[in-house]
Every structure is written in C-alpha cells, then in structure tokens.
Design an enzyme around this catalytic site. Structure first.
Site, PDB file in Angstrom:
ATOM      1  N   GLY A 157      10.186  -6.308  21.847  1.00 47.82           N
ATOM      2  CA  GLY A 157      11.156  -6.650  20.816  1.00 47.82           C
ATOM      3  C   GLY A 157      10.584  -7.564  19.755  1.00 47.82           C
ATOM      4  CB  SER A 202      -0.936   0.015   1.217  1.00 45.80           C
ATOM      5  OG  SER A 202      -0.195   0.089   2.417  1.00 45.80           O
ATOM      6  CB  THR A 227       7.195  -7.049  15.432  1.00 47.29           C
ATOM      7  OG1 THR A 227       5.872  -7.034  14.866  1.00 47.29           O
ATOM      8  CG2 THR A 227       8.211  -6.971  14.292  1.00 47.29           C
ATOM      9  CG  LEU A 228       7.331 -10.339  20.252  1.00 46.85           C
ATOM     10  CD1 LEU A 228       8.244 -11.106  21.200  1.00 46.85           C
ATOM     11  CD2 LEU A 228       6.039 -11.100  19.991  1.00 46.85           C
ATOM     12  N   GLY A 229       6.208  -5.522  19.772  1.00 45.23           N
ATOM     13  CA  GLY A 229       6.094  -4.189  20.340  1.00 45.23           C
ATOM     14  C   GLY A 229       7.265  -3.854  21.241  1.00 45.23           C
ATOM     15  CD  GLN A 256      -5.498  -6.207   2.812  1.00 47.20           C
ATOM     16  OE1 GLN A 256      -6.416  -6.354   3.626  1.00 47.20           O
ATOM     17  NE2 GLN A 256      -5.685  -5.590   1.667  1.00 47.20           N
ATOM     18  CG  ASP A 258       5.202  -0.041   7.867  1.00 46.52           C
ATOM     19  OD1 ASP A 258       4.921  -1.255   7.799  1.00 46.52           O
ATOM     20  OD2 ASP A 258       4.346   0.857   7.794  1.00 46.52           O
TER      21      ASP A 258
END
Length: 328
Positions: free
Chosen positions: A228, A8, A223-225, A173, A257
């Site tokens: 890490g 996108s 990814t775990l915020g 998505q 991203d």
C-alpha cells in the site's frame, strides 16, 4: 480544479522473462555483468510518467493539461490522449528527435530491468510553463514529474514564482539529481511523492531527516507496492493505507502513475488524504490488471466496487474538504 501534469512522454517496449531475473546475477561476478535474456513477449505501448498520469485522470473524467516534449512520432499517441480528454496544448514537438523510449524486462515475480532513452525529452527545458498555463487557460495545481532535470527545476521555479500549488514527484530522476536540486524541487511542494527506495535515496542525498522533509512540504506520500502506501505530515502520526489486491496482476509497469492519477482526482474533488490514497490504490489495481500503462479502462462502478471491497462502504462515498492536508 484543473491539473497540469509535467514530465516524460514515451513509448514503452515491455518484455517478459519467464525465469527469475535475480537468479541470473552471480554474487561473485557483479563487477563484470554481461547478461542476455531470451524473452517470451514484446508489447509496444504508449507511456511516460506524465502521459500515464494524464491518461488516468482523463479516464476519471478530468481534463488535465499534459506538458512535455515529444518527437513527430507522437502524433497517434497524442491524438488518442486528446480523444480521451487530455489537453495537449503544453506538448512541445521536437524537429529532430524521437519521442523518449522506455525498455523494460519483467519476470513473473515482479522484478524488472529497465533502460530509458530521453530523446526529445532533452528539449523539455525549453518549455515555458508560464506561457503554457496562459495559453491553456490556467490551472489550479501542477504535478512536476520525472523529466529532463533542468525542465523539472524550471517548472518548479515557475510554480513557486507564480504561487501555483505544485506536487513534487521526482521518482526515477532522483538518481541523477544532487541534494541541492532535490531540495529545490521539494521545498514548498503541496505534496511529495516517492516510492520506498526513492524515499531513502532522497534522505541520503539531501542529508535531511524525515522531519526536515516534512517542514518543507505539506504531505509526503510513499508508495510501498503490495503493502500500500504511507502518508506523513508534520505534526501528524503516520497513516498507512493498504493496497487493493482484488484483481490479478498482469503487468506492474505504470501502477505508481495510476496511483498518482487516482490520488490527484480525489484531491481535486476535495477528499481527505486517506480517501485520496484509497482511490489511488483502486486505480492502480485496475492498471495492474492490464498489460501496458495506458490500456486499462474505468467502467462505471469499477472503483466504487473495489473501494468498498477493500476499505468498506464508506470509502466509495465523497468525503469532506482536504483542508487538514494542506499547509495554512
């Protein structure tokens, strides 16, 4: 290594709510929700997962190929990306639709409510990735990011047919895709990226076990915020890489991203998976410190300083080849 990023391309409308979003939800009234938030700020920024990742790669000195569909209103955004080093030869311009819109309200606790209008993104399935790769001079690696679902499937098939290594990053998505389509996107991917929630959603929709996913992809990065990320590979123990937390958070939007951009940049340089994840975490920290997804800068010394502070002196030096992370 030259990287193409598909997905996108959007305009972000980012708002901040001073309270706690969760407090506005009544447990016994969730069947009829009608909420209106009086927000404190509105920032209109360039965004979209592919554009965000391409921006991060360009900030790190790469020249990625951006592949996606936009409206005529993309002109200024595209010119800015091109000026930073992003190759926009793979961008399709719609004759009648606006560039996609992302509207997101964030509270001080990092909770978010968001909506996404696809607009011109619905035309992304018309993009012939094989032709783009020929026209743009070829690439060595393709990240297939969140996009019109049919475009994601078409791009994946092109990569598979042409034996171009690809990374699967279905992210938002996954909610729209069924298990069969998810399986096609993942099967044969060099890497699979998800967050923690998307990881569980992928397993639920495909009916696969974690081991079955790992038999189909080379490396699975979750990814775990603020915790890490975790890295899984078939036959290897799970590796956890802590987040970089040295910089105050201004806006959580786009951190994932930026992580991918930092990871890909290190992947292109032949670094091992841990170093790739550490570099991704450092770039994500810089993105978190700025409002918007394409506003952070990377000055010389920024990443080495963050990497050294978070992981020790060795993290800021080049590592060996990534042969162990790829399937033979």
């Amino acid at each position: 290594m030259r990287i193409a990023v598909t997905g996108s391309i959007a305009t972000d409308h980012l708002m901040t709510f001073p309270g706690r979003i969760a407090d506005q939800l009544l447990a016994d009234r969730l069947d009829r929700v009608s909420l209106s938030f009086l927000v404190d700020t509105l920032d209109i920024r360039n965004g979209g997962v592919a554009a965000n990742i391409a921006y991060g790669l360009a900030r790190l000195g790469h020249r990625p190929v951006l592949v996606g569909a936009v409206g005529a209103d993309f002109h200024d955004h595209g010119a800015r990306l091109a000026g930073l080093g992003v190759d926009t030869c793979g961008v399709h311009v719609s004759a009648g639709r606006h560039t996609a819109r992302f509207l997101c309200t964030t509270d001080p606790h990092g909770n978010q409510l968001a909506s996404f209008y696809p607009g011109a993104m619905t035309e992304a399935s018309a993009i012939d990735l094989a032709e783009v790769l020929r026209r743009c001079g070829g690439v060595d690696l393709v990240l297939v990011g969140a996009d019109d679902p049919s475009a994601m499937l078409r791009h994946t098939r092109t990569c598979r047919d042409r034996r171009v290594p690809f990374l699967a990053d279905p992210s938002q998505q996954l909610a729209r895709l069924d298990g069969t389509d998810i399986g096609e996107l993942v099967d044969g991917a060099d890497h699979l990226f998800t967050n923690e929630y998307e990881r569980e959603l992928l397993l639920s929709k495909t009916g696969w076990t974690e081991n079955e996913v790992l038999r189909r992809t080379g490396t699975w990065v979750t990814t775990l915020g603020e915790k890490g990320c975790r890295i899984d590979r078939a036959g290897w123990p799970t590796v956890r890489v802590p987040a970089v937390t040295a910089i105050p958070v201004a806006d959580p939007t786009g951190a994932g991203d930026a992580f991918r951009a930092g990871y890909l940049a290190s992947l292109a340089e032949g670094r091992d998976t841990v170093r790739c994840a550490q570099n991704g975490a450092a770039l994500a920290a810089l993105a978190l410190s700025a409002l918007g997804t394409q506003t952070y800068d990377v000055a010389p010394g920024d990443l080495p300083a963050l990497l050294t502070a978070a992981y020790g002196p060795g993290a800021a030096t080049p590592a060996g080849p990534l042969s162990e992370a790829r399937r033979s």
